[in-house]
Design a protein around this motif. Structure first.
Motif: not given
Length: 588
Positions: A210-216, A229-234, A257-258, A331-337
């Motif tokens: 999970f530590e490798e994830e990136l949220s927008l 959600w943002s606090l959960l990610c942190l 590219k979240p 790809e239109k959504m960044g390619g990694r979601l």
């Protein structure tokens, strides 16, 4: 334990140089490491203490999403103060109500209009507001009236801090319900509400790396969904990037590219309708390839959904579908979601199936501000489309009178701030929280939302209409942006329809339809006939009494600033029905 301490100490100690948050500066995205992020929080916390903020004092935030928003929030919580978020789209009157009701002493603002509104409040004798902090130097301030730029406010503060000790039942935040009806109420959520809810999510999903994830973060942080959600990610050590203007979401997705992002149904509906529209405009060969790819994705998606192996031949087909079709969509959504929590309203099963076919897991959930967002949600596997998933660990759900969904568990609020009678109304005698939503539980334990109890409509013929399901069906089409159904006490269903002006604009160009403005265009016979055909096609499978018989095309979108929709784009039905009563009557 203090919520901020649970997030900061663990991650600063574990990976101090790893990036924690990201934000846009001019044309580029910048990041702060966990060490730097922690220092900024501590400096802001000490500056708040130096300004006289004590434990349980209220500290408000009235700003668009930004790194400063999150830093200020965690700084206030660190010293035992209570954060009070205010929607950046709230007008001066709404902001003043929340500042006064919460008795906030200090406020962080983001732009000139927010600063000017708060300055007026500061000048009023009855106001508790003492200080205004401004996150941007571009805002013009009057320093003589206790106004400071954030940079100056924290400049001399220490970057060392001892967290204020907190119990699980201590209040961490007051979140004012945007409310589709009535006066906003301050929902008291505790340190324990957040921490236990986060732990439950990690137990439920068993994420890997999970530590490798990136949220927008593009939904408003002032709303419980994005904030949680943002606090959960942190909390889990993932990176969070903050998007200030949600209108820039398409560009931000390609830049950032979240891998994860929470969103509301309208986001998914727009992507879904846009992809289908583009496919329909292609050649017959392209349409065949698209439909074949979608069918292939559906087959593999269903097998994985129920943890069944995918045969080798089907895997080969899937890789071709991925190369020819799915990669272009992604790809239109960044390619990694790959993981997208969805909340705020119901989402049609055809939309969730589409995303699952493409290889993006939309985890539909259900919850309220009063329940620290999530009560139920789709697991990663063994979920059922057309439901709202299963309860989180530590959450109990039952169906009460009038099919009302009732809940108990870790996330249930402490109550409404200074409103004991209102609090009492939403709890049963045996302590269950009454959601105000109607639903049922299937044999597998999935929750199915039928509608808001208050929104259920009864026609003059005695037939019950659940508007959300029909509204979802119709807004899955790219020509319809917003819709409000009318049926209560009427002999048939009618609707106010806001066209998707972008797609309508393309249509009128292709068909050379002259017009001077939208107001004139939505009254043209050929446009009304276009929408009649679209609606008849979309509601083909509905019962006759559920079908929209008459509609009026609106010349402009329902607006947050006029109070017609909430900041999460839910229509305030009562406001719209009252405002457009004359138009509605003409349809009958």
């Amino acid at each position: 334990m203090n919520l901020a301490e649970a997030i900061i100490n663990k991650n600063v100690a574990k990976h101090p140089i790893k990036s924690a948050i990201g934000f846009k500066k001019k044309e580029g995205w910048k990041e702060l490491s966990w060490k730097k992020f922690g220092e900024m929080i501590f400096k802001t916390a000490n500056a708040l203490k130096n300004a006289g903020i004590e434990e349980n004092d209220k500290v408000a935030i009235y700003s668009d999403n930004s790194s400063e928003w999150m830093i200020f929030d965690l700084a206030a919580i660190s010293i035992g103060a209570v954060t009070v978020p205010i929607y950046s789209t709230n007008n001066a009157e709404q902001a003043e109500y929340i500042i006064n009701d919460s008795q906030s002493k200090i406020i962080l603002v983001g732009d000139q209009a927010q600063y000017d509104a708060c300055l007026e409040v500061l000048h009023k004798e009855e106001s508790t507001l003492q200080t205004i902090i401004v996150s941007k130097k571009a805002v013009w301030i009057k320093k003589e009236f206790n106004s400071f730029y954030l940079e100056d406010f924290i400049a001399k503060a220490s970057s060392k801090l001892e967290f204020c000790k907190k119990e699980y039942e201590d209040v961490a935040t007051l979140i004012y319900t945007s409310g589709t009806t009535g006066t906003p109420k301050g929902v008291m959520l505790t340190h324990g509400n957040f921490i236990k809810a986060f732990d439950a999510h990690f137990e439920f999903f068993k994420f890997k790396n999970f530590e490798e994830e990136l949220s927008l973060a593009f939904l408003p942080l002032s709303h419980v969904f994005e904030r949680c959600w943002s606090l959960l990610c942190l909390y889990g050590g993932a990176r969070v990037y903050f998007l200030e203007d949600p209108k820039n979401i398409a560009k931000a997705l390609e830049e950032v590219k979240p891998t994860m992002m929470c969103a509301v149904p309208r986001f998914f509906q727009k992507v879904y309708a846009g992809v289908l529209e583009k496919a329909n405009e292609g050649s017959s060969l392209k349409k065949k390839i698209f439909n074949w790819a979608l069918e292939t994705g559906k087959q593999t998606g269903e097998l994985r959904q129920h943890e069944n192996p995918v045969p080798f031949g089907l895997k080969l087909k899937e890789s071709v579908a991925e190369m020819l079709v799915f990669n272009k969509i992604k790809e239109k959504m960044g390619g990694r979601l790959w993981f997208l929590p969805c909340g705020g309203a119901s989402l049609s099963p055809e939309v969730t199936r589409f995303f699952e076919s493409v290889g993006i897991h939309v985890t539909v959930g259900y919850g309220l501000t009063e329940t620290t967002a999530t009560l139920t949600l789709f697991p990663l596997t063994n979920f059922e489309h057309a439901t709202s998933g299963k309860p989180l660990p530590g959450v109990e759900i039952r169906i009460g009178e009038n099919d009302e969904i009732q809940a108990k568990g870790n996330g249930i609020m402490k109550g409404y701030y200074n409103k004991p009678e209102e609090t009492q109304k939403v709890f049963t005698e045996d302590g269950w929280f009454k959601t105000g939503d109607a639903g049922k539980i299937d044999d597998a334990g999935n929750l199915i939302i039928t509608d808001r109890i208050k929104d259920l409509m009864k026609t003059s013929n005695g037939k019950y209409i659940a508007p959300q399901q029909i509204e979802n069906l119709l807004t899955n089409n790219n020509y319809i942006s917003q819709i409000v159904l009318i049926a209560e006490g009427r002999q048939f269903v009618s609707a106010l329809i806001v066209p998707n002006f972008e797609f309508l604009g393309d249509y009128i160009k292709k068909n050379n339809i002259p017009f001077t403005n939208w107001e004139e265009l939505v009254k043209k016979e050929e446009i009304i006939h276009l929408y009649k055909d679209k609606i008849n096609e979309l509601q083909h499978d509905l019962s006759d009494y559920e079908k929209v018989k008459k509609f009026t095309l609106m010349p402009a979108e329902f607006d947050i600033n006029t109070g017609e929709i909430t900041p999460t784009l839910k229509v305030k039905r009562n406001v719209v029905l009252k405002k457009y009563a004359d138009i509605i009557e003409k349809m009958y």
